[in-house]
Motif scaffolding. Structure first.
Motif, mmCIF file in Angstrom:
data_model
loop_
_atom_site.group_PDB
_atom_site.id
_atom_site.type_symbol
_atom_site.label_atom_id
_atom_site.label_comp_id
_atom_site.label_asym_id
_atom_site.label_seq_id
_atom_site.Cartn_x
_atom_site.Cartn_y
_atom_site.Cartn_z
ATOM 1 N N ALA A 116 0.847 -1.194 0.000
ATOM 2 C CA ALA A 116 0.000 0.000 0.000
ATOM 3 C C ALA A 116 0.875 1.233 0.000
ATOM 4 C CB ALA A 116 -0.918 0.002 1.217
ATOM 5 N N SER A 141 -2.976 1.747 3.121
ATOM 6 C CA SER A 141 -2.996 0.871 4.298
ATOM 7 C C SER A 141 -4.362 0.870 4.968
ATOM 8 C CB SER A 141 -1.930 1.308 5.304
ATOM 9 O OG SER A 141 -0.640 1.193 4.753
ATOM 10 N N CYS A 155 2.499 -1.763 10.225
ATOM 11 C CA CYS A 155 2.332 -1.038 8.963
ATOM 12 C C CYS A 155 2.465 0.454 9.214
ATOM 13 C CB CYS A 155 0.974 -1.355 8.340
ATOM 14 S SG CYS A 155 -0.411 -0.532 9.165
ATOM 15 N N LEU A 159 1.115 4.504 7.317
ATOM 16 C CA LEU A 159 0.382 5.233 6.299
ATOM 17 C C LEU A 159 0.686 6.705 6.494
ATOM 18 C CD1 LEU A 159 -3.469 5.426 7.099
ATOM 19 C CD2 LEU A 159 -1.670 5.318 8.803
ATOM 20 N N ARG A 163 3.720 -8.068 3.752
ATOM 21 C CA ARG A 163 2.977 -6.813 3.686
ATOM 22 C C ARG A 163 3.980 -5.662 3.580
ATOM 23 N NH1 ARG A 163 -0.147 -10.224 3.020
ATOM 24 N NH2 ARG A 163 -2.146 -10.635 4.055
ATOM 25 N N THR A 214 4.053 -1.536 3.274
ATOM 26 C CA THR A 214 3.257 -0.316 3.354
ATOM 27 C C THR A 214 4.166 0.889 3.515
ATOM 28 O OG1 THR A 214 3.018 -0.546 5.770
ATOM 29 C CG2 THR A 214 1.303 -1.541 4.389
#
Length: 345
Positions: free
Chosen positions: A113, A118, A132, A134, A164, A166
């Protein structure tokens, strides 16, 4: 876990899922390193596919429309899917999109992302148990609303936790993808790509997002950064000037002189601005009642909050909330107008 090249063709198939209102800068910063990797090696190391919910072009936050290759349900098998989002992301987490992302996760497709992407992954539940990041503007709204308790959000520039990937937005996807290319193809190629983009340093997972005071100063001042960090950590229950000075091992007068010299404003004015900026983010990004926003930003009296807000931004908190509603309504109208008539999809 890093996506592995398939033995048959030796290259990676990357999907970019474009969410309406996506950041064109963040998307380009994520895609361009793969293009340059192919160019510098004269090999097809990477192939990319642009994907949207229904296969229709997608408007970026700038209003520019980008055509795509596939509707999400017709996308080919991919080695990595990157969700590219931006403004008003909370209005684009429809059930179909979330189901599709869950199916990808169930098939062990690595997911990434950029910018606010995210948020979409978190809504789909595919970030539960992961770390994560963002864009920093959305941290306040997520924390205040107590959203996604099974997801660990960090202030890092980007996070690569197992399968994952991000990142925060802006040009940070460039650093994340260069780090991914380093793992897949080696540091020499990643550094060559960075040189082509006049990117003097590949930032790593240890780098963090904004330090607003450092940005304003253009350099680091340890005591000012320490006080600014204290302010940002205590917006709901603001510290007094004497408390701030004491924690930083300064006298009140020393603290006032530092802010006047380097920031050109009194420390309490800087502190008030931080609180009001956070209030604006909460008004724009959450459905919290205005009274709750005021309390979350350290204002006990709603009238005092309204006065301070109007003095800073030129309009009231209720007007800010109405502007947000108007933007959402306009975006919904534009999306409906852009959708193909029934039977023409």
């Amino acid at each position: 876990m890093v996506p592995t090249a398939t033995p048959e063709n030796g290259h990676y198939e990357i999907g970019f899922f474009l969410v309406p209102g996506f950041s064109q800068l963040a998307f380009s910063s994520a895609l361009e390193p793969f293009r340059m990797a192919n160019h510098l090696t004269d090999r097809r190391l990477y192939t990319w596919h642009l994907v949207s919910r229904d296969g229709a072009p997608v408007s970026a936050s700038s209003g520019l429309q980008t055509g795509v290759d596939h509707a999400m349900e017709k996308a080919p098998p991919l080695d990595l899917v990157v969700v590219c989002a931006g403004v008003e992301v909370q209005h684009h987490c429809d059930r179909g999109t979330l189901r599709w992302l869950r199916r990808l996760a169930a098939r062990h497709t690595p997911l990434g992302a950029v910018c606010t992407g995210s948020y979409v992954l978190a809504q789909a539940g595919v970030l539960n148990g992961y770390r994560c990041t963002l864009h920093w503007e959305h941290f306040s709204s997520i924390h205040e609303a107590l959203m996604f308790p099974e997801v660990t959000f960090t202030s890092q520039l980007f996070v690569m936790d197992r399968d994952r990937y991000t990142c925060s937005g802006g040009i940070s996807p460039l650093d994340m993808m260069l780090t991914l290319i380093t793992r897949q193809q080696g540091l020499e190629l990643a550094e060559a790509i960075a040189e082509e983009f006049i990117h003097e340093r590949i930032r790593d997972v240890g780098d963090h997002q904004r330090n607003p005071l450092r940005v304003r100063l253009g350099h680091s001042h340890p005591k000012l950064e320490e006080v600014a960090t204290l302010m940002e950590a205590n917006l709901q229950e603001p510290l007094s000037l004497n408390e701030l000075a004491s924690y930083a091992d300064l006298s009140r007068r020393q603290l006032e002189r530092l802010f006047q010299r380097y920031v050109d404003c009194p420390p309490l004015k800087y502190y008030m601005d931080l609180r009001l900026m956070r209030a604006r983010l909460l008004l724009r990004q959450t459905h919290m009642p205005i009274t709750d926003v005021a309390l979350a930003c350290g204002f006990i009296s709603p009238p005092h909050f309204t006065k301070c807000y109007h003095d800073r931004f030129g309009h009231s908190p209720s007007r800010e909330r109405k502007r947000r509603s108007d933007r959402v309504a306009d975006a919904a109208t534009q999306h409906a107008e852009a959708a193909p008539p029934p039977g023409e999809e």
